[in-house]
Design an enzyme around this catalytic site. Structure first.
Site, PDB file in Angstrom:
ATOM      1  N   ARG A 224       0.850  -1.194   0.000  1.00 39.41           N
ATOM      2  CA  ARG A 224       0.000   0.000   0.000  1.00 39.41           C
ATOM      3  C   ARG A 224       0.881   1.238   0.000  1.00 39.41           C
ATOM      4  NH1 ARG A 224      -3.351  -2.707  -1.645  1.00 39.41           N
ATOM      5  NH2 ARG A 224      -5.368  -3.292  -0.773  1.00 39.41           N
ATOM      6  N   HIS A 272      -1.138   0.193  -9.692  1.00 41.35           N
ATOM      7  CA  HIS A 272      -1.859  -0.663  -8.728  1.00 41.35           C
ATOM      8  C   HIS A 272      -2.605  -1.793  -9.454  1.00 41.35           C
ATOM      9  CE1 HIS A 272      -4.055  -0.957  -4.606  1.00 41.35           C
ATOM     10  NE2 HIS A 272      -3.791  -2.143  -5.136  1.00 41.35           N
TER      11      HIS A 272
HETATM   12  P1  NDP Z   1      -1.775 -11.422   5.014  1.00 39.50           P
HETATM   13  O1  NDP Z   1      -2.662 -10.814   6.017  1.00 39.50           O
HETATM   14  O2  NDP Z   1      -2.037 -12.824   4.578  1.00 39.50           O
HETATM   15  O3  NDP Z   1      -0.256 -11.398   5.537  1.00 39.50           O
HETATM   16  C1  NDP Z   1       0.286 -10.299   6.156  1.00 39.50           C
HETATM   17  C2  NDP Z   1       1.715 -10.613   6.611  1.00 39.50           C
HETATM   18  O4  NDP Z   1       2.286  -9.433   7.163  1.00 39.50           O
HETATM   19  C3  NDP Z   1       1.770 -11.672   7.692  1.00 39.50           C
HETATM   20  O5  NDP Z   1       2.894 -12.512   7.519  1.00 39.50           O
HETATM   21  C4  NDP Z   1       1.937 -10.856   8.978  1.00 39.50           C
HETATM   22  O6  NDP Z   1       2.646 -11.502  10.001  1.00 39.50           O
HETATM   23  C5  NDP Z   1       2.768  -9.691   8.471  1.00 39.50           C
HETATM   24  N1  NDP Z   1       2.595  -8.518   9.330  1.00 39.50           N
HETATM   25  C6  NDP Z   1       1.495  -7.765   9.508  1.00 39.50           C
HETATM   26  N2  NDP Z   1       1.716  -6.779  10.390  1.00 39.50           N
HETATM   27  C7  NDP Z   1       3.001  -6.920  10.779  1.00 39.50           C
HETATM   28  C8  NDP Z   1       3.827  -6.211  11.678  1.00 39.50           C
HETATM   29  N3  NDP Z   1       3.374  -5.154  12.364  1.00 39.50           N
HETATM   30  N4  NDP Z   1       5.092  -6.633  11.840  1.00 39.50           N
HETATM   31  C9  NDP Z   1       5.550  -7.708  11.173  1.00 39.50           C
HETATM   32  N5  NDP Z   1       4.819  -8.433  10.302  1.00 39.50           N
HETATM   33  C10 NDP Z   1       3.558  -8.036  10.117  1.00 39.50           C
HETATM   34  O7  NDP Z   1      -1.767 -10.448   3.766  1.00 39.50           O
HETATM   35  P2  NDP Z   1      -1.606 -10.820   2.213  1.00 39.50           P
HETATM   36  O8  NDP Z   1      -0.321 -11.535   2.035  1.00 39.50           O
HETATM   37  O9  NDP Z   1      -2.828 -11.479   1.694  1.00 39.50           O
HETATM   38  O10 NDP Z   1      -1.563  -9.373   1.555  1.00 39.50           O
HETATM   39  C11 NDP Z   1      -0.614  -8.407   1.944  1.00 39.50           C
HETATM   40  C12 NDP Z   1      -1.012  -7.051   1.384  1.00 39.50           C
HETATM   41  O11 NDP Z   1      -0.769  -6.995  -0.019  1.00 39.50           O
HETATM   42  C13 NDP Z   1      -2.501  -6.700   1.481  1.00 39.50           C
HETATM   43  O12 NDP Z   1      -2.837  -6.255   2.776  1.00 39.50           O
HETATM   44  C14 NDP Z   1      -2.642  -5.618   0.442  1.00 39.50           C
HETATM   45  O13 NDP Z   1      -2.413  -4.366   1.042  1.00 39.50           O
HETATM   46  C15 NDP Z   1      -1.530  -5.909  -0.550  1.00 39.50           C
HETATM   47  N6  NDP Z   1      -2.049  -6.293  -1.871  1.00 39.50           N
HETATM   48  C16 NDP Z   1      -1.656  -5.569  -2.976  1.00 39.50           C
HETATM   49  C17 NDP Z   1      -2.115  -5.898  -4.235  1.00 39.50           C
HETATM   50  C18 NDP Z   1      -1.649  -5.149  -5.435  1.00 39.50           C
HETATM   51  O14 NDP Z   1      -2.181  -5.367  -6.540  1.00 39.50           O
HETATM   52  N7  NDP Z   1      -0.673  -4.279  -5.320  1.00 39.50           N
HETATM   53  C19 NDP Z   1      -3.049  -7.025  -4.444  1.00 39.50           C
HETATM   54  C20 NDP Z   1      -3.394  -7.729  -3.233  1.00 39.50           C
HETATM   55  C21 NDP Z   1      -2.899  -7.356  -1.993  1.00 39.50           C
HETATM   56  P3  NDP Z   1       1.970 -12.729  10.840  1.00 39.50           P
HETATM   57  O15 NDP Z   1       1.680 -13.791   9.813  1.00 39.50           O
HETATM   58  O16 NDP Z   1       3.040 -13.132  11.757  1.00 39.50           O
HETATM   59  O17 NDP Z   1       0.730 -12.172  11.449  1.00 39.50           O
END
Ligand code: NDP
Length: 309
Positions: A224, A272
Site C-alpha cells: 500500500r 496498482h
Molecule cells: P496477510 O494478512 O495474509 O499477511 C500479512 C503478513 O504481514 C503476515 O505474515 C503478517 O505476520 C505480516 N505482518 C502484519 N503486520 C506486521 C507487523 N506489524 N510486523 C511484522 N509483520 C507483520 O496479507 P496478504 O499476504 O494477503 O496481503 C498483503 C497485502 O498486499 C494486502 O494487505 C494488500 O495491502 C496488498 N495487496 C496488494 C495488491 C496489489 O495489486 N498491489 C493485491 C493484493 C494485496 P503474521 O503472519 O506473523 O501475522
C-alpha cells in the site's frame, strides 16, 4: 437474505453477474439501484464511498473483494460490530508472485535502464547480476508474501522473509519481530513490501528503515502507498543509497501528475495492478460465507479486528 455490491469503479455488473452465474438463487443488488436494505446480510465491497455501509439493519458480514482491508478501517462510519472477511485466493497470490518476479528480473538484468538508453540512442552495456547471487527480502509472509518467497526460491534466488510471528518456509530464511528486523534488512538486496497497511505498518518504509539496507539496494512496494514515506525514498534515491524502486501503490491513486515519482529516472511505476481478484475464482468463497451466515457457521477468511488484517 441478500447481497449488496458497493464499489465506485465500473465493475459492479461484473461482480453481480459472476455471483449470479455461480448461484442463480442468490439475490444480488448494486448499491446504486433501489434495494430492500433490511434484506441485506452481506456487503461485497471494494473502496466503498465512506458512509455507504450505514443503514443496513441486518448486515452480518462486510466482505472485502480483495486481500486488503485497510480502506474499511479508514471509514469511521463503518458499523464496527460487523465481522470483516477478505479474499484468499491462489490466483491472487500467484499473480502477485509473477509480478514481483518480473520486476526483479527487469532490475537485475537492467531492462528499465536499457529502455531509457534506447530512448536516448545510447549503446552502453551495464554489468548484470545473476539470480543465484541475489538476495530478496520479503516484508510480510502471509498469503501473498509466503507464495512469492517460495516461488523466488524455486527460481534460484536467495530468499529471506520477515513477519510478526515466526514462519517456516522451505528454502527461505525467516526472521520475526522487531529484534530480527535489522539482520534481515542488512542482508537484503531487493526489498519487497507485502505487509498489510495497519496503524503499526503505516510509514514503515521510512528513511531509518531503508538506510539499513545495503548501499545499492532496490525497493519494490506492492502493498500500500501508506507504507512508504515518499520524501524519504526520494532522498535515498538521490543520494545513491538506493539504486531504484518499483512502486505499484501510492498514497493517492491515481498518482497526481505533479508528483515527483512520475519523472524520476530511478522510479519505475505500475498503476496498482500487480494482482487483481479474479471474479470467477473468488466468487465461490463469497457464496460459501453467505451460506455460512445463513447457517450460523463461522465465517472463513475473517479479519482479526485487533490486528487489522
Ligand atoms: P496477510 O494478512 O495474509 O499477511 C500479512 C503478513 O504481514 C503476515 O505474515 C503478517 O505476520 C505480516 N505482518 C502484519 N503486520 C506486521 C507487523 N506489524 N510486523 C511484522 N509483520 C507483520 O496479507 P496478504 O499476504 O494477503 O496481503 C498483503 C497485502 O498486499 C494486502 O494487505 C494488500 O495491502 C496488498 N495487496 C496488494 C495488491 C496489489 O495489486 N498491489 C493485491 C493484493 C494485496 P503474521 O503472519 O506473523 O501475522
Amino acid at each position: 437474505m441478500a447481497i449488496v455490491i458497493i464499489r465506485q469503479d465500473q465493475k459492479i455488473a461484473l461482480w453481480k453477474n459472476a455471483l449470479l452465474n455461480a448461484d442463480s438463487s442468490l439475490k444480488v443488488y448494486s448499491y446504486l439501484e433501489e434495494h430492500p436494505k433490511e434484506e441485506i446480510t452481506m456487503a461485497v465491497i471494494w473502496k466503498h464511498p465512506a458512509g455507504s455501509l450505514k443503514g443496513y439493519p441486518n448486515l452480518k458480514c462486510i466482505a472485502s473483494a480483495g486481500a486488503g482491508v485497510d480502506y474499511i478501517f479508514e471509514d469511521p462510519t463503518r458499523p464496527r460490530h460487523i465481522p470483516i472477511t477478505r479474499i484468499v485466493d491462489p490466483l491472487l497470490a500467484s499473480d502477485m508472485s509473477e509480478h514481483v518476479l518480473a520486476v526483479i528480473l527487469a532490475h537485475i538484468k537492467n531492462l528499465n535502464l536499457y529502455k531509457q538508453q534506447q530512448v536516448a540512442n545510447l549503446w552502453q552495456p551495464v554489468e548484470y547480476t545473476r539470480i543465484k547471487d541475489t538476495t530478496v527480502g520479503i516484508l510480510g509472509l502471509g498469503e501473498l508474501g509466503a507464495l512469492t518467497a517460495k516461488d523466488l526460491a524455486k527460481v534460484g534466488f536467495k530468499v529471506q522473509g520477515w513477519s510478526r510471528g515466526r514462519k517456516t518456509i522451505d528454502h527461505v530464511t525467516t526472521y520475526a519481530g522487531k529484534d530480527e528486523l535489522n539482520v534481515f534488512l542488512t542482508s537484503t538486496q531487493l526489498l519487497v513490501c507485502l505487509l498489510p497497511l495497519t496503524p503499526e505498518t503505516e510509514g514503515f518504509l521510512n528513511k531509518s528503515l531503508l538506510e539499513q539496507l545495503p548501499k545499492g539496494a532496490y525497493l519494490i512496494n506492492v502493498a500500500r502507498g501508506g507504507h512508504l514515506v515518499d520524501g524519504d525514498l526520494l532522498i535515498l534515491l538521490d543520494n545513491g543509497h538506493l539504486s531504484g524502486a518499483c512502486l505499484d501503490v501510492y498514497h493517492k491513486e491515481p498518482l497526481p501528475t505533479a508528483h515527483p515519482f512520475w519523472d524520476h529516472k530511478k522510479v519505475h511505476m505500475t498503476p496498482h495492478y500487480a494482482s487483481v481478484s479474479d471474479t470467477d475464482s473468488v466468487v465461490p468463497q463469497l457464496i460459501e460465507n453467505y451460506y455460512r451466515l445463513e447457517n450460523g457457521e463461522e465465517l472463513k477468511n475473517k479479519i482479526d479486528m485487533d490486528k487489522g488484517y
